[in-house]
Design a protein around this motif. Structure first.
Motif, PDB file in Angstrom:
ATOM      1  N   TYR A   4       0.848  -1.189   0.000  1.00  0.00           N
ATOM      2  CA  TYR A   4       0.000   0.000   0.000  1.00  0.00           C
ATOM      3  C   TYR A   4       0.885   1.241   0.000  1.00  0.00           C
ATOM      4  CZ  TYR A   4      -3.424  -3.415   1.612  1.00  0.00           C
ATOM      5  OH  TYR A   4      -4.225  -4.523   1.728  1.00  0.00           O
ATOM      6  N   GLU A   8      -2.769   5.542   0.181  1.00  0.00           N
ATOM      7  CA  GLU A   8      -3.737   4.471   0.433  1.00  0.00           C
ATOM      8  C   GLU A   8      -3.877   4.207   1.925  1.00  0.00           C
ATOM      9  OE1 GLU A   8      -3.507   1.620  -3.484  1.00  0.00           O
ATOM     10  OE2 GLU A   8      -1.825   1.550  -2.078  1.00  0.00           O
ATOM     11  N   ILE A  12      -7.316   4.302   4.098  1.00  0.00           N
ATOM     12  CA  ILE A  12      -7.794   3.071   4.742  1.00  0.00           C
ATOM     13  C   ILE A  12      -7.914   3.244   6.251  1.00  0.00           C
ATOM     14  CG2 ILE A  12      -7.222   0.659   5.254  1.00  0.00           C
ATOM     15  CD1 ILE A  12      -5.907   0.603   2.417  1.00  0.00           C
TER      16      ILE A  12
END
Length: 95
Positions: A4, A8, A12
């Motif tokens: 990731y 990201e 998240i």
């Protein structure tokens, strides 16, 4: 292995860019790969998520870091779907 990006991870885990950068710069969070581009694994992501939850519960950054490092060495985190009830059982005795 899935990686990731920094952006990201921010989305998240729902943490601001400045805050995540501060945690990394101060050594509370460690990406799996730092250069040329920061990359995070599921294990890193789980650690960040739990670190954030511990801070929201009022636990100090230093204590949260020690807990996560110790847990990762002993058991490891499989992914972001970690059982939060079990995490809570470990966190609340620290309060």
């Amino acid at each position: 292995m899935k990686y990731y990006t920094f952006t990201e991870v921010m989305k998240i885990v729902d943490v601001r860019r400045e805050r995540l950068r501060q945690w990394i710069d101060n050594g509370f969070i460690k990406p799996d790969i730092r250069k040329p581009i920061m990359k995070f694994t599921d294990m890193n992501l789980s650690g960040i998520f739990i670190f954030k939850m511990m801070l929201e519960a009022g636990i100090s950054r230093k204590c949260a870091k020690k807990y996560i490092e110790g847990t990762m060495k002993r058991k490891g985190f499989v992914n972001i779907t970690v059982n939060m009830n079990k995490v809570a059982e470990h966190i609340f005795p620290l309060l």
